[in-house]
Design a protein around this motif. Structure first.
Motif, PDB file in Angstrom:
ATOM      1  N   THR A  83      -9.437   5.645   6.932  1.00  0.00           N
ATOM      2  CA  THR A  83     -10.422   5.255   5.914  1.00  0.00           C
ATOM      3  C   THR A  83     -10.836   3.784   6.035  1.00  0.00           C
ATOM      4  O   THR A  83     -11.425   3.222   5.123  1.00  0.00           O
ATOM      5  CB  THR A  83      -9.858   5.510   4.501  1.00  0.00           C
ATOM      6  N   HIS A  84     -10.488   3.176   7.181  1.00  0.00           N
ATOM      7  CA  HIS A  84     -10.889   1.790   7.486  1.00  0.00           C
ATOM      8  C   HIS A  84     -10.365   0.807   6.437  1.00  0.00           C
ATOM      9  O   HIS A  84     -11.095  -0.071   5.955  1.00  0.00           O
ATOM     10  CB  HIS A  84     -12.414   1.682   7.589  1.00  0.00           C
ATOM     11  N   GLN A  85      -9.074   0.932   6.077  1.00  0.00           N
ATOM     12  CA  GLN A  85      -8.466   0.035   5.106  1.00  0.00           C
ATOM     13  C   GLN A  85      -7.177  -0.561   5.671  1.00  0.00           C
ATOM     14  O   GLN A  85      -6.088  -0.287   5.188  1.00  0.00           O
ATOM     15  CB  GLN A  85      -8.155   0.784   3.810  1.00  0.00           C
ATOM     16  N   VAL A  86      -7.310  -1.366   6.715  1.00  0.00           N
ATOM     17  CA  VAL A  86      -6.159  -2.018   7.332  1.00  0.00           C
ATOM     18  C   VAL A  86      -6.203  -3.498   6.978  1.00  0.00           C
ATOM     19  O   VAL A  86      -7.179  -4.189   7.270  1.00  0.00           O
ATOM     20  CB  VAL A  86      -6.155  -1.836   8.862  1.00  0.00           C
ATOM     21  N   PHE A  87      -5.149  -3.996   6.340  1.00  0.00           N
ATOM     22  CA  PHE A  87      -5.155  -5.372   5.840  1.00  0.00           C
ATOM     23  C   PHE A  87      -4.049  -6.238   6.451  1.00  0.00           C
ATOM     24  O   PHE A  87      -3.826  -7.349   6.024  1.00  0.00           O
ATOM     25  CB  PHE A  87      -5.018  -5.373   4.314  1.00  0.00           C
ATOM     26  N   PRO A 138       0.835  -1.210   0.000  1.00  0.00           N
ATOM     27  CA  PRO A 138       0.000   0.000   0.000  1.00  0.00           C
ATOM     28  C   PRO A 138       0.866   1.255   0.000  1.00  0.00           C
ATOM     29  O   PRO A 138       1.844   1.347   0.733  1.00  0.00           O
ATOM     30  CB  PRO A 138      -0.802  -0.123   1.300  1.00  0.00           C
ATOM     31  N   ASP A 161       1.093  -2.784  11.612  1.00  0.00           N
ATOM     32  CA  ASP A 161      -0.357  -2.585  11.662  1.00  0.00           C
ATOM     33  C   ASP A 161      -0.939  -3.032  12.999  1.00  0.00           C
ATOM     34  O   ASP A 161      -1.874  -2.423  13.528  1.00  0.00           O
ATOM     35  CB  ASP A 161      -1.042  -3.372  10.540  1.00  0.00           C
ATOM     36  N   HIS A 221      -0.686  -6.051   6.318  1.00  0.00           N
ATOM     37  CA  HIS A 221       0.445  -6.350   5.453  1.00  0.00           C
ATOM     38  C   HIS A 221       1.746  -6.398   6.254  1.00  0.00           C
ATOM     39  O   HIS A 221       2.686  -7.069   5.862  1.00  0.00           O
ATOM     40  CB  HIS A 221       0.575  -5.283   4.364  1.00  0.00           C
ATOM     41  N   ARG A 252      -4.779   4.948   6.108  1.00  0.00           N
ATOM     42  CA  ARG A 252      -5.560   3.733   5.895  1.00  0.00           C
ATOM     43  C   ARG A 252      -6.449   3.405   7.094  1.00  0.00           C
ATOM     44  O   ARG A 252      -7.563   2.923   6.940  1.00  0.00           O
ATOM     45  CB  ARG A 252      -4.630   2.565   5.558  1.00  0.00           C
TER      46      ARG A 252
END
Length: 295
Positions: A188-192, A178, A198, A194, A185
């Motif tokens: 905007t609630h985009q934690v994956f 990313p 995190d 990686h 992130r």
């Protein structure tokens, strides 16, 4: 346990017979033929002592760092597992973060490297999957000798990439990494997940077997930055908790460090330590009970 995250340090290896940190340091000196030139002093932070050893050997004997780290990788791979490693695995944690280079926590050399990119030197994304658990070797691993983080320069480079990942965004060529910063992130609630980084902003973490000396500049920066976001900047929600376990007998001499940890939103848990084995088993039982309560 699907939400359990552990950060485990080298002290659990001291229950195993064989190589100790002191032994490794002496082996490094012998390999570099620097034993009669380097004064080992506790006042020398280890990352700078490593630089002293390597630079002395490099100037006088033209030793390459690749050869030195390959030697260290072989030595650390000799560390044997013990019952605490098995007890940790029995928790079936979702994630184990470790500063250790060898694979005693995994119970064997992992087959599957699941990192989103191949890192030869630094360890922002370095991960292995074994069963239900993702293992993050944040200071490198013995399969990749140049990734082993020992020196001051290596710590500096690691910290630079960590700050980019969290604050300003990344510049990797891979499309899988990313580009947006972790802060953006999360906003905007985009934690994956990686990176192991995190987890420090999103999941409860239990830290044990790790002295957290101030030479661990990468981890201290991360704890400090997280605390600043939570209490000062307040740009993102940080709902998770971080626990640091310490034997009761070390509380008095470590009070200065524990005060700093508390200021950085870390919950300190002190436990009796009649024996090292019983101490770690008690930590594992406390964590198991806590996770069962959350189920």
């Amino acid at each position: 346990m699907k939400n359990l995250v552990l950060l485990v340090g080298n002290d659990i290896n001291n229950l195993s017979c064989g190589l100790s940190w002191k032994d490794l340091l002496q082996d490094i000196l012998n390999f570099c033929h620097a034993g009669d030139q380097i004064v080992i002093d506790n006042n020398k932070p280890f990352p700078l002592l490593y630089e002293e050893i390597f630079l002395t050997a490099s100037k006088q004997r033209k030793i390459r760092e690749k050869d030195l780290k390959s030697f260290i990788a072989v030595k650390t791979a000799e560390i044997k597992g013990n019952p605490i490693h098995q007890s940790i695995r029995s928790l079936n944690p979702a994630h184990i973060i470790t500063t250790n280079y060898e694979f005693t926590l995994e119970g064997g050399t992992p087959i599957e490297n699941t990192s989103i990119i191949t890192e030869k030197f630094y360890s922002i994304f370095r991960r292995y999957q074994v069963g239900p658990t993702t293992y993050w070797h944040i200071h490198g691993d013995c399969l990749n000798p140049m990734s082993i983080n020992l020196g001051f320069e290596h710590y500096g480079g690691q910290l630079q990439l960590m700050r980019n990942y969290v604050v300003s965004g990344t510049f990797y060529s891979s499309k899988d990494v990313p580009k947006a910063s972790l802060l953006r992130r999360i906003h905007t609630h985009q934690v994956f997940y990686h990176s192991w980084i995190d987890l420090f902003f999103t999941k409860d973490i239990h830290i044990f077997g790790l002295s957290l000396d101030f030479v661990e500049t990468d981890l201290w920066w991360l704890l400090t930055y997280r605390a600043r976001q939570k209490f000062h900047h307040k740009n993102i929600p940080i709902p998770n908790r971080i626990y640091y376990y310490i034997p009761e007998e070390y509380v008095a001499v470590s009070q200065f460090k524990l005060e700093l940890l508390t200021a950085n939103d870390v919950t300190v848990v002190s436990l009796p330590s009649e024996s090292k084995m019983e101490y770690y088993e008690s930590i594992i039982q406390i964590i198991r009970n806590k996770e069962l309560e959350l189920c």
